[in-house]
Design a protein around this motif. Structure first.
Motif, PDB file in Angstrom:
ATOM      1  N   ARG A 101       0.832  -1.208   0.000  1.00  0.00           N
ATOM      2  CA  ARG A 101       0.000   0.000   0.000  1.00  0.00           C
ATOM      3  C   ARG A 101       0.864   1.254   0.000  1.00  0.00           C
ATOM      4  O   ARG A 101       0.573   2.228  -0.684  1.00  0.00           O
ATOM      5  N   ALA A 102       1.957   1.216   0.768  1.00  0.00           N
ATOM      6  CA  ALA A 102       2.850   2.378   0.813  1.00  0.00           C
ATOM      7  C   ALA A 102       3.470   2.649  -0.551  1.00  0.00           C
ATOM      8  O   ALA A 102       3.795   3.780  -0.884  1.00  0.00           O
ATOM      9  N   CYS A 103       3.653   1.587  -1.348  1.00  0.00           N
ATOM     10  CA  CYS A 103       4.214   1.754  -2.688  1.00  0.00           C
ATOM     11  C   CYS A 103       3.119   1.971  -3.727  1.00  0.00           C
ATOM     12  O   CYS A 103       3.416   2.170  -4.906  1.00  0.00           O
ATOM     13  N   SER A 123      13.071   0.851   5.830  1.00  0.00           N
ATOM     14  CA  SER A 123      13.270   2.108   5.080  1.00  0.00           C
ATOM     15  C   SER A 123      13.928   1.887   3.726  1.00  0.00           C
ATOM     16  O   SER A 123      13.464   2.397   2.703  1.00  0.00           O
ATOM     17  N   LEU A 179      11.639   0.459   1.105  1.00  0.00           N
ATOM     18  CA  LEU A 179      10.633   1.393   0.593  1.00  0.00           C
ATOM     19  C   LEU A 179      11.260   2.326  -0.446  1.00  0.00           C
ATOM     20  O   LEU A 179      10.702   2.555  -1.524  1.00  0.00           O
ATOM     21  N   ARG A 180      12.425   2.817  -0.118  1.00  0.00           N
ATOM     22  CA  ARG A 180      13.120   3.701  -1.050  1.00  0.00           C
ATOM     23  C   ARG A 180      13.414   2.970  -2.354  1.00  0.00           C
ATOM     24  O   ARG A 180      13.199   3.484  -3.455  1.00  0.00           O
ATOM     25  N   ARG A 203      10.243   2.265  -4.458  1.00  0.00           N
ATOM     26  CA  ARG A 203       9.751   3.469  -5.133  1.00  0.00           C
ATOM     27  C   ARG A 203      10.641   3.859  -6.305  1.00  0.00           C
ATOM     28  O   ARG A 203      10.172   4.352  -7.324  1.00  0.00           O
ATOM     29  N   ARG A 258       7.737   2.773 -14.526  1.00  0.00           N
ATOM     30  CA  ARG A 258       6.626   3.582 -15.014  1.00  0.00           C
ATOM     31  C   ARG A 258       7.092   4.609 -16.045  1.00  0.00           C
ATOM     32  O   ARG A 258       6.538   4.721 -17.123  1.00  0.00           O
ATOM     33  N   ASP A 259       8.163   5.327 -15.721  1.00  0.00           N
ATOM     34  CA  ASP A 259       8.602   6.412 -16.604  1.00  0.00           C
ATOM     35  C   ASP A 259       9.065   5.904 -17.959  1.00  0.00           C
ATOM     36  O   ASP A 259       8.937   6.590 -18.960  1.00  0.00           O
ATOM     37  N   PHE A 260       9.654   4.717 -17.984  1.00  0.00           N
ATOM     38  CA  PHE A 260      10.234   4.236 -19.236  1.00  0.00           C
ATOM     39  C   PHE A 260       9.565   2.966 -19.751  1.00  0.00           C
ATOM     40  O   PHE A 260      10.084   2.339 -20.665  1.00  0.00           O
ATOM     41  N   ASP A 261       8.444   2.580 -19.165  1.00  0.00           N
ATOM     42  CA  ASP A 261       7.837   1.286 -19.485  1.00  0.00           C
ATOM     43  C   ASP A 261       8.912   0.210 -19.439  1.00  0.00           C
ATOM     44  O   ASP A 261       9.031  -0.630 -20.326  1.00  0.00           O
ATOM     45  N   VAL A 276      22.251   3.214  -9.893  1.00  0.00           N
ATOM     46  CA  VAL A 276      21.984   4.479  -9.198  1.00  0.00           C
ATOM     47  C   VAL A 276      22.430   4.383  -7.737  1.00  0.00           C
ATOM     48  O   VAL A 276      23.069   5.285  -7.204  1.00  0.00           O
ATOM     49  N   ARG A 289      25.341   6.572  -5.906  1.00  0.00           N
ATOM     50  CA  ARG A 289      25.099   7.307  -4.660  1.00  0.00           C
ATOM     51  C   ARG A 289      26.099   6.912  -3.591  1.00  0.00           C
ATOM     52  O   ARG A 289      26.595   7.753  -2.852  1.00  0.00           O
TER      53      ARG A 289
END
Lengths: 105, 303
Positions: A24-26, A57, A60-61, A64, A71-74, A87, A91
């Motif tokens: 649900r949080a995602c 934590s 979840l990060r 997301r 979503r952005d790039f299918d 990524v 970081r």
């Protein structure tokens, strides 16, 4: 609700989320989470019983981040996981440079 | 509120096909991805792109946006039509509410009616704190804009101010869950998740629960060793510099990082700083060293 109340939150690292709460949080179906855990794209779960899976934590990060890439790039889920890995590594290395007092470039 | 030109944000014509809009969005969202972009405004730009694509990438929202856009020029003030859903506009609007308008419209059209019981959505936001807050814990005031139902059952965007306790010992990236503080819903409100971020600190740098600090030392302190006073996030401490230290030497103060079970460590990075040779006396001292100390820092280098 009284808006001057002081709210006390709970850190996900102290009280981890169940599969349903995490999904649900995602804003995804639990199936999405199960699929990504089983594919190794989402980590931190070592229990065999899905009912005892817990998420913190970092999960979840990570979830997301995966969702945004998919979503952005299918994007294909394996490729999204690879991008998220890269990524995360960038970081981590940037943080290393920073704490050692070195410029990022 | 100002009318925002989402087509301009994505650099496409108003007549662009859904496929062109998707292409334009993907190209730009890659260019401005905060993890790889060198552009100074990457974060703001990414937010703008996502906002634009959220509307133009959805046929229903795009149609509503186009409808709204007829007769409005970018930047112009406008009032949404009165027949637009069950929206009620609270005062003090800023441009972000423009985006919320569509976010909410989409939700209402997809899930409205039917008496379907639905828990409110979870909200994700970030909260910036200082390093000392992580050592001591603190209370932060944050503002959220959320839709709220008034006594007539109408939905209005409202600014909500929350005072949130930040527990001692938090580290960057941790998520604080505030149950029931998300969006309202017919089957109860969602939760609010706050990601802890640390504001940049001129002196201290954080990696997980470990903290790093650069400590300047004089050449004689590094060479001869001795006690120096260092100011740390948990107060001033006396530190013993080992004789023969060089720049870059790391001293670990166990347990003086961010508190917790176990606590992090504090690393002091020594940086030897040379006194300037700007007076006759200083120059004379350097000359004495040059004459009387056999030392070649490039010894062992190949020519």
């Amino acid at each position: 609700m009284n808006e001057t109340d002081i709210l006390t939150g709970v850190l996900l690292d102290d009280e981890a989320l169940t599969l349903d709460d995490f999904a649900r949080a995602c804003a995804v179906e639990p199936d999405w989470v199960v699929r990504h855990v089983q594919a190794g794209a989402l980590g931190g779960v070592h229990e065999v019983q899905i009912a005892s899976w817990r998420f913190r934590s970092a999960d979840l990060r990570r979830a997301r981040a995966l969702l945004a890439i998919e979503r952005d790039f299918d994007a294909n889920e394996e490729l999204a996981a690879l991008v998220a890995d890269l990524v995360d590594e960038v970081r981590r290395l940037r943080t290393r440079l920073h704490v050692l007092g070195l410029p990022p470039d | 509120m100002e009318f925002k030109d989402y087509y301009a944000s994505l650099g496409v014509e108003k007549t662009a096909s859904p496929e062109d809009i998707k292409k334009a969005y993907r190209k730009l969202v890659r260019k401005y991805h905060p993890d790889v972009s060198k552009e100074p405004d990457a974060d703001a730009k990414t937010k703008e792109l996502n906002e634009a694509y959220d509307v133009l990438g959805d046929p229903e929202k795009r149609a509503a946006y186009d409808e709204l856009g007829r007769g409005h020029r970018p930047g112009q003030q406008f009032r949404p039509p009165p027949d637009w859903g069950d929206f009620e506009y609270a005062g003090g609007m800023d441009s972000d509410i423009f985006a919320d308008l569509f976010a909410h419209l989409g939700r209402g059209q997809r899930r409205g009616g039917g008496g379907f019981q639905m828990r409110g959505e979870d909200i994700h936001a970030a909260m910036s704190i200082g390093l000392r807050d992580a050592y001591q814990g603190t209370t932060r005031t944050i503002s959220l804009r959320v839709p709220a139902r008034d006594e007539n059952g109408r939905v209005a965007m409202q600014e909500r101010t929350l005072n949130v306790t930040v527990p001692k010992g938090v580290t960057p990236g941790q998520q604080l869950r505030l149950a029931g503080q998300g969006q309202p819903g017919s089957a109860g409100p969602g939760d609010l998740y706050l990601e802890i971020q640390f504001a940049p600190d001129p002196r201290f740098r954080v990696e997980g629960h470990h903290v790093y600090e650069t400590v300047p030392v004089a050449p004689w302190e590094a060479a001869l060793g001795g006690e120096i006073e260092v100011s740390t996030p948990s107060g001033a401490v006396s530190v013993n510099v080992p004789a023969g230290s060089q720049s870059g030497r790391k001293l670990r103060l166990k347990g003086r990082g961010i508190p917790g079970q176990p606590p992090g460590d504090l690393y002091l990075l020594l940086e030897v700083v040379l006194p300037p040779a700007t007076t006759d006396q200083a120059r004379a001292l350097y000359q004495t060293m040059a004459r009387e100390m056999p030392f070649n820092p490039r010894q062992g280098e190949r020519p």
